[in-house]
Design an enzyme around this catalytic site. Structure first.
Site, short mmCIF file in Angstrom:
data_model
loop_
_atom_site.label_atom_id
_atom_site.label_comp_id
_atom_site.label_asym_id
_atom_site.label_seq_id
_atom_site.Cartn_x
_atom_site.Cartn_y
_atom_site.Cartn_z
N LYS A 181 -24.58 24.01 21.94
CA LYS A 181 -24.86 24.92 23.05
C LYS A 181 -26.19 24.51 23.68
CE LYS A 181 -27.00 28.75 23.59
NZ LYS A 181 -27.59 28.49 24.92
N GLU B 175 -36.94 22.30 15.15
CA GLU B 175 -38.05 21.73 15.93
C GLU B 175 -38.54 22.85 16.83
OE1 GLU B 175 -38.97 18.88 15.10
OE2 GLU B 175 -37.27 17.64 14.54
N CYS C 40 -42.78 19.69 24.31
CA CYS C 40 -43.33 20.34 23.12
C CYS C 40 -44.55 19.61 22.59
CB CYS C 40 -42.26 20.40 22.04
SG CYS C 40 -41.67 18.77 21.58
N GLU D 70 -48.82 29.51 22.47
CA GLU D 70 -48.19 28.45 23.25
C GLU D 70 -47.87 28.96 24.66
OE1 GLU D 70 -44.00 27.43 22.55
OE2 GLU D 70 -44.60 25.32 22.55
P1 NAD Z 1 -35.71 29.12 23.43
O1 NAD Z 1 -36.00 29.30 22.00
O2 NAD Z 1 -35.87 30.28 24.35
O3 NAD Z 1 -34.20 28.64 23.66
C1 NAD Z 1 -33.73 27.47 23.04
C2 NAD Z 1 -32.23 27.59 22.84
O4 NAD Z 1 -31.97 28.62 21.91
C3 NAD Z 1 -31.45 27.93 24.11
O5 NAD Z 1 -30.24 27.19 24.11
C4 NAD Z 1 -31.18 29.42 23.94
O6 NAD Z 1 -30.04 29.88 24.62
C5 NAD Z 1 -31.00 29.52 22.44
N1 NAD Z 1 -31.27 30.83 21.85
C6 NAD Z 1 -32.18 31.75 22.26
N2 NAD Z 1 -32.14 32.81 21.43
C7 NAD Z 1 -31.20 32.57 20.49
C8 NAD Z 1 -30.71 33.28 19.37
N3 NAD Z 1 -31.20 34.48 19.03
N4 NAD Z 1 -29.74 32.71 18.62
C9 NAD Z 1 -29.25 31.49 18.92
N5 NAD Z 1 -29.67 30.77 19.99
C10 NAD Z 1 -30.64 31.30 20.76
O7 NAD Z 1 -36.58 27.89 23.92
P2 NAD Z 1 -36.69 27.29 25.39
O8 NAD Z 1 -37.43 28.26 26.24
O9 NAD Z 1 -35.35 26.81 25.82
O10 NAD Z 1 -37.59 26.00 25.12
C11 NAD Z 1 -39.00 26.03 25.09
C12 NAD Z 1 -39.49 26.13 23.66
O11 NAD Z 1 -38.92 25.06 22.91
C13 NAD Z 1 -40.97 25.96 23.52
O12 NAD Z 1 -41.43 26.86 22.54
C14 NAD Z 1 -41.14 24.55 23.02
O13 NAD Z 1 -42.31 24.29 22.29
C15 NAD Z 1 -39.93 24.41 22.16
N6 NAD Z 1 -39.57 23.00 21.98
C16 NAD Z 1 -39.84 22.40 20.79
C17 NAD Z 1 -39.54 21.06 20.62
C18 NAD Z 1 -39.81 20.35 19.33
O14 NAD Z 1 -39.28 19.25 19.14
N7 NAD Z 1 -40.59 20.89 18.42
C19 NAD Z 1 -38.97 20.33 21.65
C20 NAD Z 1 -38.73 20.98 22.87
C21 NAD Z 1 -39.03 22.32 23.03
O1 6OD Z 2 -39.26 11.46 21.86
C1 6OD Z 2 -38.41 12.04 21.21
O2 6OD Z 2 -37.52 11.46 20.64
C2 6OD Z 2 -38.47 13.50 21.11
N1 6OD Z 2 -37.67 14.06 20.20
C3 6OD Z 2 -39.26 14.23 21.91
C4 6OD Z 2 -39.34 15.63 21.90
C5 6OD Z 2 -40.05 16.28 22.82
C6 6OD Z 2 -40.11 17.71 22.90
O3 6OD Z 2 -40.25 18.38 23.91
#
Ligand code: NAD
Ligand code: 6OD
Length: 488
Positions: free
Chosen positions: A189, A265, A299, A392
Site C-alpha cells: 500500500k 524505517e 528522512c 521532526e
Molecule cells: P505516515 O506515517 O503518515 O504514512 C506512511 C504510510 O503509512 C502511508 O502509506 C499511510 O497511509 C500509512 N499509514 C498511516 N497510518 C497507518 C496506520 N495506522 N496503519 C497502517 N498504515 C498507516 O508517513 P508519511 O507522512 O507518509 O511520511 C513522512 C514520514 O516518513 C516522516 O516521519 C519521515 O521521517 C518518515 N520516513 C522515514 C524514512 C526512513 O527510511 N527512516 C524514509 C522516508 C520517510
Molecule cells: O537511499 C536509499 O536507498 C534510501 N533507502 C533512502 C531513504 C530515504 C528516506 O527518505
C-alpha cells in the site's frame, strides 16, 4: 518548475490477484497537485473486502513463488528492472506529478534507484552463503553423536509493505524487490498522496509474468482504513513499513496481536556537526544539500546543525545567503503538511528563534501560489529543548547552534529521541574516527551527505526504527533461517 508539461495520465488502480480494479471499495478520493493545488484525478479507496482479497491472492501464490528457483526469481527481478527502464519517462512524469519534486531529482535518483533495487537483488540472490557444521556434538540424555548441521532459508510468507510519499517508488521498491527476491508474496500500500508510480509498477510486474497473486497493490488511507486493515490482518506474516514514528507505534500495537514481525524505517531529527577544522565550502554546500534537497522531505535531511563557535557567525551568514538564493524548489506534499511546517516556523519564533533566512510561504505571482510551497528556512537562537529543535518537521528548515568542545557537540547531537542519520564535517582524520562511532545514529556520514551504497545497512536507532534494510540486511529480514541437523 522542472515538471512535465504533460503531467501524468496514470489512473491509480488496485492490483489484486492479477487484475486491475478501480471499482468496489469505499469510493475514491481526490488526487491533488501539490504544485498548484488543483485536483488531477481520483484514487480508489480499498475496503476490508479488497484487502482480504489481496491477502488471499498473496497466500494463494506463496506455494509457487516461494518454491521457485533462485534463477527464476532473479530473472523476474531483471524483467521488472527492464520494464521500469522501458517506461522511464512515464515513471518520471508520474513521480513529478504526484510529488511536485524537481524533475531532475526524479530522473536521477528516484526512478534509477528503483531500477537499481530490482537489479541489486537479482545479483544478491546468488551470493548467500549459509554455514554448515559436521562434527561430534553432545546430545541430551546420552544421545551424543556425529551430526551434520546446516542452515537453509525460507520466505516469511505474505508480506505487507506500507510506504510513504516522499520517495514513493524508491522506498516502495526498496522493500518490494528484496521481499519478492526472497520468495515472499506481497501486498503493498503506497501513500494515499502518491499512488501513480505504484500503479505503473504493478503494470510492469504484471507484464513481467510473475505468478498471479505474487504481487498485489491496494490504495487508500492508513489509520482506520486500508493501511490498518492490512497491517492488522491475521493473514499477514510480516510487515515492512516506512513512515512516521507515531504510525510505527500504531502499527506495532496491532501487529502485537498476531506477533507479526516488523521492519520499521521511521522518523528522524538528523544532526550535522561542523568543526572549525572542516573545509568551510564543503560544509556549507553540504549542509545546504542536506537541509533543503526535496524541500527537506527526505528522512535523512539535516534539521539540526551544531557549529564550532569560532566559525559559527561566518557559517550562519553563508548558509543564510545560500538558502535565500535557492530557486526551483518543490512544494510540500499537501496543504496539511504545508500547514504543519509553517506552524513550526511560527512556533520557533514564539520560542525565541532568530530567522536568518526564509520563515514563510513564498509568493510567485503564478499558479504556484495555489500550491503548498514553503521557503527554505535557517534559524538560530533556540534552546536545545525547544520543540523546533526536538521534533521532526520534515520540511526545509534547519536550526543552527554553536558548541565549544567535541564532547559537547556529541552530547547535543545525541540529545534526541531519534537516531536515523548524522553528518560530521572535519578534516581531522582522528577526530572523524573518534566522533562518528559515538553519534547515536544508524548512519553517520563524514564530509558528505547521502552517499548511499545499496549494499550497506540502512535504518535507525531509538524512535527512528527497528532493524536494518539494504543489501543482505533486507534479505535477512525477508527470510528466516531453518537449522537442519542430520545424525550421521
Ligand atoms: P505516515 O506515517 O503518515 O504514512 C506512511 C504510510 O503509512 C502511508 O502509506 C499511510 O497511509 C500509512 N499509514 C498511516 N497510518 C497507518 C496506520 N495506522 N496503519 C497502517 N498504515 C498507516 O508517513 P508519511 O507522512 O507518509 O511520511 C513522512 C514520514 O516518513 C516522516 O516521519 C519521515 O521521517 C518518515 N520516513 C522515514 C524514512 C526512513 O527510511 N527512516 C524514509 C522516508 C520517510
Ligand atoms: O537511499 C536509499 O536507498 C534510501 N533507502 C533512502 C531513504 C530515504 C528516506 O527518505
Amino acid at each position: 518548475m522542472g515538471r512535465s508539461a504533460a503531467g501524468s495520465g496514470v489512473k491509480p488502480a488496485h492490483y489484486v490477484g492479477g487484475e486491475f480494479v478501480r471499482e468496489g471499495g469505499v469510493g475514491s478520493f481526490p488526487l491533488v497537485d501539490p504544485v498548484d493545488g488543483s485536483v488531477r484525478g481520483d484514487v480508489p479507496e480499498a475496503d476490508r473486502a479488497i484487502v482480504d482479497a489481496a491477502v488471499g491472492a498473496a497466500r494463494g501464490a506463496l506455494g509457487v513463488w516461494g518454491s521457485s528457483s533462485v534463477e527464476e526469481r532473479a530473472a523476474a527481478m531483471r524483467r521488472i528492472a527492464d520494464g521500469i527502464e522501458a517506461r522511464f519517462e512515464e515513471f518520471v512524469d508520474a513521480e513529478v506529478a504526484d510529488t511536485g519534486k524537481p524533475r531532475e531529482l526524479a530522473a536521477t535518483v528516484d526512478i534509477p534507484r528503483a531500477v537499481g533495487n530490482f537489479r541489486a537483488y537479482a545479483d544478491l540472490l546468488y551470493g548467500r552463503p549459509e554455514r554448515s557444521y559436521s562434527t561430534a556434538v553432545p546430545g541430551w540424555s546420552g544421545g551424543s553423536g556425529q551430526a551434520l548441521n546446516y542452515t537453509t532459508r525460507r520466505p516469511l510468507g505474505v508480506v505487507a509493505i506500507i510506504s510513504p510519499w516522499n520517495l514513493p517508488l524508491l522506498l516502495l521498491t526498496w522493500k518490494v524487490a528484496p521481499a519478492l527476491a526472497a520468495g515472499n508474496t506481497v501486498v503493498a500500500k503506497p501513500s494515499e498522496e502518491t499512488p501513480s508510480t505504484a500503479t505503473l509498477l504493478a503494470e510492469v510486474i504484471h507484464e513481467a509474468g510473475l505468478p498471479v497473486g505474487a504481487f498485489n497493490l491496494i490504495h487508500g488511507h492508513g489509520a482506520g482504513a486500508a493501511g490498518e486493515f492490512l497491517t492488522a490482518h491475521e493473514g499477514v506474516d510480516a510487515i515492512a513499513f516506512t513512515g512516521e514514528s507515531a504510525t510505527g507505534s500504531a502499527i506495532m500495537r496491532k501487529a502485537a496481536e498476531h506477533i507479526t514481525p516488523v521492519s520499521f524505517e521511521l522518523g528522524g531529527k538528523n544532526p550535522a556537526i561542523v568543526f572549525a577544522d572542516a573545509d568551510f565550502e564543503d560544509a556549507v554546500a553540504g549542509t545546504v544539500r542536506s537541509a533543503f534537497t526535496h524541500s527537506g522531505q527526505i528522512c535523512l535531511c539535516t534539521e539540526r546543525v551544531y557549529v564550532e563557535r569560532s566559525i559559527f557567525d561566518a557559517f550562519v551568514a553563508e548558509l543564510g545567503v545560500r538558502a535565500r538564493a535557492l530557486t526551483g524548489y518543490g512544494p510540500m506534499i499537501s496543504a496539511a503538511h504545508r500547514d504543519k511546517v509553517v506552524s513550526y516556523y511560527r512556533l520557533a519564533v514564539d520560542e525565541g528563534a532568530t530567522v536568518v533566512a526564509g520563515g514563510g510561504v513564498p509568493s510567485f505571482g503564478d499558479e504556484r501560489d495555489g500550491g503548498f510551497h514553503v521557503e527554505p528556512t535557517v534559524l538560530t537562537g533556540l534552546a536545545q529543548n525547544a520543540r523546533t529543535v526536538q521534533e521532526e518537521v520534515f520540511g526545509p528548515i534547519c536550526h543552527v547552534m554553536p558548541f565549544d568542545t567535541e564532547d559537547e557537540a556529541i552530547a547535543l547531537a545525541n540529545d534526541s529521541r531519534y537516531g536515523l542519520a548524522a553528518t560530521v564535517w572535519t578534516t581531522d582524520l582522528s577526530r572523524a574516527h573518534r566522533v562518528a562511532p559515538r553519534v547515536e545514529a544508524g548512519i553517520v556520514w563524514v564530509n558528505c551527505w547521502n552517499l548511499r551504497d545499496l549494499r550497506t545497512p540502512f535504518g535507525g536507532i531509538k524512535a527512528s526504527g527497528i532493524g536494518r534494510e539494504g543489501g543482505e540486511y533486507s534479505l535477512d529480514f525477508f527470510s528466516e533461517p531453518v537449522n537442519i541437523c542430520i545424525k550421521i
